[in-house]
Motif scaffolding. Sequence first.
Motif, mmCIF file in Angstrom:
data_model
loop_
_atom_site.group_PDB
_atom_site.id
_atom_site.type_symbol
_atom_site.label_atom_id
_atom_site.label_comp_id
_atom_site.label_asym_id
_atom_site.label_seq_id
_atom_site.Cartn_x
_atom_site.Cartn_y
_atom_site.Cartn_z
ATOM 1 N N ASN A 142 40.406 0.699 62.174
ATOM 2 C CA ASN A 142 40.447 2.129 62.494
ATOM 3 C C ASN A 142 39.502 2.838 61.365
ATOM 4 O OD1 ASN A 142 41.034 4.393 63.666
ATOM 5 N ND2 ASN A 142 43.347 3.933 64.016
ATOM 6 N N ALA A 143 39.515 2.303 60.124
ATOM 7 C CA ALA A 143 38.964 2.928 58.894
ATOM 8 C C ALA A 143 37.698 2.902 58.941
ATOM 9 C CB ALA A 143 39.599 2.368 57.584
ATOM 10 N N ASP A 144 36.881 1.940 59.496
ATOM 11 C CA ASP A 144 35.189 1.751 59.340
ATOM 12 C C ASP A 144 34.843 1.279 60.647
ATOM 13 O OD1 ASP A 144 36.356 -0.555 59.258
ATOM 14 O OD2 ASP A 144 35.497 -1.088 57.069
ATOM 15 N N ARG A 145 35.759 1.100 61.582
ATOM 16 C CA ARG A 145 35.211 0.662 62.998
ATOM 17 C C ARG A 145 34.284 -0.664 62.877
ATOM 18 N NH1 ARG A 145 33.448 5.977 66.389
ATOM 19 N NH2 ARG A 145 33.165 4.420 68.037
ATOM 20 N N LYS A 146 34.811 -1.647 62.205
ATOM 21 C CA LYS A 146 34.325 -2.989 62.283
ATOM 22 C C LYS A 146 35.205 -3.847 62.813
ATOM 23 C CE LYS A 146 31.990 -2.506 57.633
ATOM 24 N NZ LYS A 146 31.972 -3.203 56.328
ATOM 25 N N PHE A 147 34.551 -4.605 63.850
ATOM 26 C CA PHE A 147 35.154 -5.654 64.716
ATOM 27 C C PHE A 147 35.173 -6.956 63.638
ATOM 28 C CE2 PHE A 147 32.912 -2.830 67.531
ATOM 29 C CZ PHE A 147 34.117 -2.344 68.294
ATOM 30 N N MET A 148 36.584 -6.990 63.321
ATOM 31 C CA MET A 148 37.035 -8.141 62.515
ATOM 32 C C MET A 148 37.704 -9.272 63.168
ATOM 33 S SD MET A 148 38.028 -5.987 59.326
ATOM 34 C CE MET A 148 38.675 -7.606 58.225
ATOM 35 N N THR A 149 38.308 -9.057 64.573
ATOM 36 C CA THR A 149 38.981 -9.892 65.202
ATOM 37 C C THR A 149 38.672 -9.634 66.668
ATOM 38 O OG1 THR A 149 41.294 -10.802 65.608
ATOM 39 C CG2 THR A 149 41.136 -8.538 64.977
ATOM 40 N N ALA A 150 39.434 -10.443 67.458
ATOM 41 C CA ALA A 150 39.323 -10.274 69.011
ATOM 42 C C ALA A 150 40.461 -11.093 69.627
ATOM 43 C CB ALA A 150 38.136 -10.610 69.594
ATOM 44 N N GLU A 151 40.857 -10.439 70.637
ATOM 45 C CA GLU A 151 42.048 -11.608 71.350
ATOM 46 C C GLU A 151 41.553 -12.210 72.597
ATOM 47 O OE1 GLU A 151 46.199 -10.709 74.126
ATOM 48 O OE2 GLU A 151 45.294 -8.922 73.257
ATOM 49 N N ALA A 152 41.890 -13.455 72.510
ATOM 50 C CA ALA A 152 41.329 -14.499 73.640
ATOM 51 C C ALA A 152 42.249 -14.159 74.911
ATOM 52 C CB ALA A 152 41.207 -15.962 73.192
ATOM 53 N N LEU A 153 41.759 -13.674 76.024
ATOM 54 C CA LEU A 153 42.434 -13.546 77.185
ATOM 55 C C LEU A 153 42.080 -14.552 78.416
ATOM 56 C CD1 LEU A 153 42.241 -9.710 77.031
ATOM 57 C CD2 LEU A 153 44.294 -11.164 76.674
#
Length: 635
Positions: free
Chosen positions: A405-416
């Motif tokens: 939320n702070a710097d809008r970086k994608f550090m993870t993701a959910e596998a679906l």
Amino acid sequence: MGTYNYDFDLCAIAFHLIVILTYLRSKHLNNAKSHIFIALLLFSFFTPVTDVISGYAIEHQFAGWFVQFITLAYYLSEQAATFCFFMYVCVQLEMRKLIPALRKTLMATPIFWSTAAIITNPIHGLLFSYENGVYTSGPFRVITYVIPYIYFVWSAIYCTKNKDMLDRKFRILMYIITAINLFPMLIQYFVPSLLIHSFTVSISVFMLFLTTENNQSVLDQVTGLANRSYLAESVTKMMYNKFPFTSILVRIADYDLMTTSYGIRNTEKMMVAIAKYLRSFVYAGNAFQINNSCFVLNLTFGQDPEEMKQKIYEGLNRVWTVDSIEMVCSSFVTSISYPENCPTRESYRSYLTYFQKMHRMRYGIVPTSELGIKDKIRENQVELAIERAVQDQSFEVYFQPICTNADRKFMTAEALVRLTDPELGPISPAEFIPLAESNGTIIQIGEFVLEQVCKFISSHNMEALGLHYLEMNLSTIQCLQRNFMETVDKITAKYRVPSHYICFEITETASNCSPAIFSDNLQQLKKQGYLLALDDFGTGYANLQRMITSDFDLVKFDKEMTQRACNDSKLHELFEKLLLMFHSLNIQVVAEGVETKEQFDFLKSIGNDYIQGFYFSPAIKTEEFVRYLEDNMKN
């Protein structure tokens, strides 16, 4: 007794007496098959008895009329026993109602002519004659051997033609019985003094009694009704023969309340009385008890389902007196028909399971149209699609990016996990995941997802993509597996994936299902360095003490909770306080279901850690996910 060897006949009588006495002492299904078996048992018993008496009367030169009478009785019982065996096979195949009239006539022709020839023998003497104390075989004696040959061979042919429906053991038994009867008949024809055929028939009856007529595994010894396994067998045969039928389903809706109010013993006695009452509505063998409170009645041709349901309901909705105790019950009556409602065995089975497990109980007579049978058919189709996908490993894993939320970086993701069936097309996870959890295939699906996650981590540069770890769901069933850690270790070791690259998400309800197994598995995961997230927070009743002791790294707020908090000012304060509480426990928070800029701005203003939702990206395929991250790194 020098002319004839009676040893085999005496052994046959002994075998028959054992079967008769045992059969009379045991409970058995009162249906057409058992009726024919009783007829087979009696005729095959009278065959050696009359054979011995006839031979004794001939050797001792009894009166001619007596010898004629007892010999005719022997021939008639022998022919009838063979015909009963043939009819037993037809009933086993549920073919009687489907055999055309012309074929029935053809089937009955051999026994008709042999019976006519036997009865009229005193007139023509073509089978045998007895004059002046001398017994002489006639030229038509051969038909008493040819007719049994026809019926035994016919039985074997029917078993072969319908092998897909019959149990393999039953087919082998029929072949054995045919073989052990055909050869002794030849021996006895050429050596009339060796009375061996009655003995092989007795062995055949004994084998049938020990196998197909041993109903201990399919019969409820208390109520006398058949159980669910026998219902499945009966339905399979009727569907195999495309014979339309209707099943009336009866459930005692307040069974649990009755056990509390009247006691378990009295309630069980009432269920026995209800079973006896329901059994009176259908022909023998068509009443089934599938659990303590659920019954099925299979109606045959000519019975009106609507009229039957009304009568059953009126009879159940009265005061029952059991051991001087007045008892009442609430019943739920409906029906399902083949092929209109359930065209396959699987759809019938699915609906029956649904009927037993209905959470929102209905009372009274419920129309079939109100029970969502089409949904059950769809459910069955989806279950088959899941089985195909498990077997073919055709599931796909998509990734939904999760943004800081702070710097809008994608550090993870959910596998679906996603499922696209060649017949049904794309199937929503909301539809197939609950079914996979209910039938246990979620374990194989979970292993597949973990392997795909590990494969992704091993084949991509996580740091170059800006990823710290990947998240994946654990189902309740997986959390309860004692060999769960062995599976995780095996798959991660295969791809050489460090534990800190994987975060397991556990639903709030799963964390409350079995504390001992759950806690042990989570402790093992934490001990080996895996990250843990509590998923769907806000959908259940989480135990905060357990959350603290379980040492979660993340808490994921459910989509509905997130959106309500963003749209309702009264929930803002609660959301903020929960956020502060989790931060004080060093637990980061992921807000799921973020779809608008207003929601994103609100969550950012209160210091929420991570954002997941369509505002940034839906779940996407692996290649698209990699490109998305690479583009984000450039910006």
